[in-house]
Design a protein around this motif. Structure first.
Motif, mmCIF file in Angstrom:
data_model
loop_
_atom_site.group_PDB
_atom_site.id
_atom_site.type_symbol
_atom_site.label_atom_id
_atom_site.label_comp_id
_atom_site.label_asym_id
_atom_site.label_seq_id
_atom_site.Cartn_x
_atom_site.Cartn_y
_atom_site.Cartn_z
ATOM 1 N N LEU A 11 -22.885 -41.592 -11.927
ATOM 2 C CA LEU A 11 -21.606 -41.251 -12.542
ATOM 3 C C LEU A 11 -21.792 -40.125 -13.559
ATOM 4 O O LEU A 11 -20.984 -39.189 -13.621
ATOM 5 N N VAL A 27 -19.472 -37.063 -12.281
ATOM 6 C CA VAL A 27 -18.138 -37.054 -12.872
ATOM 7 C C VAL A 27 -17.787 -35.703 -13.520
ATOM 8 O O VAL A 27 -16.692 -35.177 -13.303
ATOM 9 N N SER A 87 -16.781 -33.284 -10.868
ATOM 10 C CA SER A 87 -15.478 -33.616 -10.304
ATOM 11 C C SER A 87 -14.346 -33.185 -11.229
ATOM 12 O O SER A 87 -13.304 -32.700 -10.771
ATOM 13 N N VAL A 88 -14.542 -33.336 -12.534
ATOM 14 C CA VAL A 88 -13.538 -32.899 -13.512
ATOM 15 C C VAL A 88 -13.300 -31.394 -13.405
ATOM 16 O O VAL A 88 -12.156 -30.925 -13.355
ATOM 17 N N ALA A 103 -14.539 -44.005 -8.123
ATOM 18 C CA ALA A 103 -14.702 -43.433 -9.462
ATOM 19 C C ALA A 103 -14.444 -41.930 -9.454
ATOM 20 O O ALA A 103 -13.764 -41.392 -10.343
ATOM 21 N N LEU A 104 -14.982 -41.234 -8.456
ATOM 22 C CA LEU A 104 -14.796 -39.785 -8.388
ATOM 23 C C LEU A 104 -13.348 -39.424 -8.037
ATOM 24 O O LEU A 104 -12.804 -38.441 -8.554
ATOM 25 N N THR A 137 -11.392 -39.838 -11.141
ATOM 26 C CA THR A 137 -11.690 -38.725 -12.049
ATOM 27 C C THR A 137 -10.845 -37.506 -11.699
ATOM 28 O O THR A 137 -10.220 -36.887 -12.576
ATOM 29 N N THR A 190 -7.727 -36.176 -14.031
ATOM 30 C CA THR A 190 -7.826 -34.819 -14.579
ATOM 31 C C THR A 190 -6.612 -33.991 -14.203
ATOM 32 O O THR A 190 -5.989 -33.331 -15.053
#
Length: 251
Positions: A74, A78, A81-82, A184-185, A188, A192
């Motif tokens: 993560l 992460v 990905s943001v 999770a991704l 994210t 965002t």
């Protein structure tokens, strides 16, 4: 919002939340529903993105046992990905609305193709998992997560399928843990983009609120009971709704 739109949007949110928890592509339920009800594509997209965030969070909560073992990954993925989602969201907001409307049928068609090919891709990826990820491919993986983040910030339909395919190809791990990382991704990227859209663009809060409520219920149920759902029935529903959306957009 016309009063009879509310149950349709709420039901679409429940279905999308459940589908996102299990595989991804829930946007192929909510976005076409909004377009069919007469909402402009760009407004439908940004409102849908905001509305699906709570559902993604609910699905992630259901996978919290797997997440405890994924801290290092993560931390690695992460931030990428943001950045990708910010890029995609800015691209969406700065391009003309007519350009988004023109490209959406192609994006939906590509996402539907991924949905149809998913069983074959899963079999192929399962055979490759045992090989493990070569160290020299980590940069390629980060670049791929960034690219999927751009897509997620711009539109996002079938983002989850793209992510699970990427992760399963490059990470030798249990599929449930990979699905947790995928959730999770995806959260994210959605969060965002949602923060960006809420800051600088008009949101239809009635639509977003109904999708949020429905997707939370669907996300929790999908995360908890999703393994009992029929993949064939799920794919058939997604494809049917997606095809209707394409027809609606091009006619």
């Amino acid at each position: 919002m016309i009063f009879w739109h509310a149950p349709a949007v709420l039901a679409a949110g429940v279905a999308a939340g459940a589908i996102n928890a299990v595989a991804g592509s829930g946007t192929l339920i909510t976005f076409p529903t909004l377009v069919a009800l007469g909402y402009q594509p760009l407004l439908a997209n940004v409102s849908n993105t905001v509305g699906l965030v709570p559902g993604s969070a609910a699905a992630l909560w259901a996978y919290r046992p797997e997440l405890r073992e994924l801290r290092a990954r993560l931390i690695q993925f992460v931030p990428v990905s943001v950045l990708g989602a910010l890029t995609g969201g800015i691209l969406l907001l700065t391009a003309p609305a007519s350009a988004f409307k023109a490209v959406v049928p192609f994006l939906i068609g590509t996402a539907l193709l991924l949905v149809l090919l998913q069983p074959h891709l899963s079999k192929l990826l399962a055979r490759r998992q045992d090989d493990g990820p070569p160290r020299d491919r980590i940069r390629l993986m980060l670049a791929a997560v960034f690219a999927v983040g751009i897509y997620g910030g711009y539109f996002g339909a079938a983002q989850g399928i793209m992510l699970i395919g990427l992760l399963a190809t490059m990470l030798p791990d249990d599929m449930q843990r990979l699905n947790a990382l995928k959730n999770a991704l995806a959260l994210t990227a959605n969060l965002t983009a949602a923060v960006l859209f809420m800051t600088v663009h008009h949101i239809d809060w009635a639509v977003a609120g109904l999708i949020a409520l429905g997707s939370m219920v669907g996300g929790f149920l999908g995360g908890r009971y999703g393994r009992r759902m029929s993949p064939a029935a799920m794919r058939a529903t997604i494809v049917a709704v997606g095809v209707v959306a394409i027809v609606r957009l091009v006619t």
